[in-house]
Structure formats: structure tokens, C-alpha cells
Design a protein around this motif. Structure first.
Motif, PDB file in Angstrom:
ATOM      1  N   UNK A 156      31.844 -19.384  25.031  1.00  0.00           N
ATOM      2  CA  UNK A 156      30.674 -18.603  25.442  1.00  0.00           C
ATOM      3  C   UNK A 156      29.395 -19.348  25.088  1.00  0.00           C
ATOM      4  N   UNK A 157      28.503 -19.454  26.070  1.00  0.00           N
ATOM      5  CA  UNK A 157      27.167 -20.023  25.878  1.00  0.00           C
ATOM      6  C   UNK A 157      26.205 -19.093  26.625  1.00  0.00           C
ATOM      7  N   UNK A 158      25.800 -17.994  25.993  1.00  0.00           N
ATOM      8  CA  UNK A 158      24.955 -17.022  26.693  1.00  0.00           C
ATOM      9  C   UNK A 158      23.756 -17.658  27.398  1.00  0.00           C
ATOM     10  N   UNK A 159      23.591 -17.252  28.652  1.00  0.00           N
ATOM     11  CA  UNK A 159      22.473 -17.643  29.521  1.00  0.00           C
ATOM     12  C   UNK A 159      22.494 -19.111  29.945  1.00  0.00           C
ATOM     13  N   UNK A 160      23.591 -19.821  29.678  1.00  0.00           N
ATOM     14  CA  UNK A 160      23.705 -21.211  30.130  1.00  0.00           C
ATOM     15  C   UNK A 160      23.779 -21.258  31.652  1.00  0.00           C
ATOM     16  N   UNK A 161      23.338 -22.375  32.207  1.00  0.00           N
ATOM     17  CA  UNK A 161      23.384 -22.584  33.655  1.00  0.00           C
ATOM     18  C   UNK A 161      24.036 -23.927  33.954  1.00  0.00           C
ATOM     19  N   UNK A 162      24.312 -24.147  35.224  1.00  0.00           N
ATOM     20  CA  UNK A 162      24.858 -25.446  35.630  1.00  0.00           C
ATOM     21  C   UNK A 162      23.869 -26.551  35.270  1.00  0.00           C
ATOM     22  N   UNK A 163      22.586 -26.251  35.420  1.00  0.00           N
ATOM     23  CA  UNK A 163      21.557 -27.246  35.134  1.00  0.00           C
ATOM     24  C   UNK A 163      21.444 -27.530  33.640  1.00  0.00           C
TER      25      UNK A 163
END
Length: 197
Positions: free
Chosen positions: A156-163
């Protein structure tokens, strides 16, 4: 003769249903729950499971950072998980909402709102989840014997995006890490090793 056969069938069905809903001994629940944990984390993790009455309880208080969940005896097969303790508020809230009868969408929407408001504290750093499963025919809940189990990994990495991670939003090859639910409180890296045929 028909009555005798009918009675035998009813007894057999009753035994089958009873066997499926039998709650394994606490030691077996702990043993199988820890199959989801990395080897060096077993033996010291906290484990939640079921009392003889079917209540969800703490079976063992641990001394490390991992929390393991025993298999739900009402569902065929084996499905156990272990995760970092910083995920517990998020996981517990999901269990509580499900127990209230909320749908999966309602659970997701409520947790999303509560995570954004800060009511549910989400991990500030990546936090792991391990899930171990096996088909019903490959799991004996009485002895805890499992064969052909399957382990998958989640970070889990809350609020992570592909970018922000450089990860794709779908796997391009078997077992390749990818990002699911990007930009949300439940954003996580999925790693699903290829399964045996």
C-alpha cells in the motif's frame, strides 16, 4: 427404503455443512494464518481468528509489526492474510462496515471519505500485505494441511500514481508489479506471481 435413503442423504448433508462450518482449533488457525507472513515474521505476529462461538477475536498478541488474519471457516477453501500494523485502522474499519451489512462499494466510499478527512489514519510509508490462498480440496481445516497454496503480495502506498512511482496500471508480463487504485487512499502495488497450472 425411500425414507431410509432420504434420511441418509439428510444426515450426509448435515455432516457436510457442519464440517464446513467447524471452527478449527486456535493453534491450527494461527498455524495457517501465518502461512501468509514472511518466514522471519512468523511466530511473533499478532493473529486474529475465531472463537468456538464464531466470534472474531485476538488469538495471539504478537511482538512484531505484523497482524495476521485466520481463515473464515464459513467460506470454502483457505484465504489468510498478514499485513503491517499501520494498515490495521483501514482493515478494521473495512471489517466493521462489512459486519454492518455495507456493500463493497459502500465500504470503499465510506473509507475513502474517512481517509481523506483523517478519521482513518493511513500509513505514511509503504506498508505490506501478504495473501495466501488454497482451493477447498487442497486444504484440511482440521489438521491445517495445505497443498498448492498461492501467495500474492501487495504494498500500500496511499495516493500514489503511475507518475509518482513509474509503475504501469496493468501488468505487461506475468508477475510484473503494477499500481492498482492510483491516486486514492487505497493505492497499492500488486505483485501476483504466475500460478502453477
Amino acid at each position: 427404503m425411500k425414507r431410509t435413503l432420504f434420511a441418509i442423504v439428510l444426515i450426509s448433508l448435515g455432516l457436510t455443512v457442519r464440517a464446513q462450518n467447524t471452527i478449527p482449533a486456535a493453534a491450527i488457525q494461527i498455524q495457517t494464518a501465518e502461512l501468509a507472513a514472511p518466514a522471519d515474521k512468523r511466530g511473533a505476529s499478532s493473529v486474529y481468528g475465531y472463537s468456538a462461538k464464531g466470534e472474531f477475536i485476538l488469538l495471539r498478541k504478537g511482538t512484531n509489526e505484523m497482524i495476521c488474519l485466520a481463515d473464515d471457516p464459513k467460506i470454502p477453501g483457505l484465504n489468510v492474510a498478514c499485513y503491517h500494523k499501520d494498515l490495521e485502522p483501514f482493515m478494521k474499519r473495512g471489517r466493521d462496515l462489512k459486519a454492518e451489512g455495507k456493500t463493497p462499494k459502500e465500504v470503499a466510499d465510506i473509507r475513502d471519505h474517512e481517509a481523506k478527512s483523517g478519521w482513518i489514519p493511513m500509513p505514511k510509508q509503504p506498508a505490506s500485505l501478504f495473501v495466501y490462498t488454497a482451493k477447498a480440496e487442497n486444504f484440511d481445516p482440521v489438521t491445517g494441511t495445505v497443498k498448492d497454496g498461492y501467495l500474492r503480495y501487495v504494498v500500500y502506498i496511499p495516493y500514489a500514481t503511475a507518475e509518482s512511482t513509474g509503475l504501469p496500471l496493468k501488468p505487461d508480463a506475468p508477475g510484473m508489479p503494477w499500481l492498482m487504485d492510483p491516486g486514492t487512499h487505497r493505492a497499492h502495488i500488486m505483485i501476483s506471481p504466475p500460478q502453477k497450472n
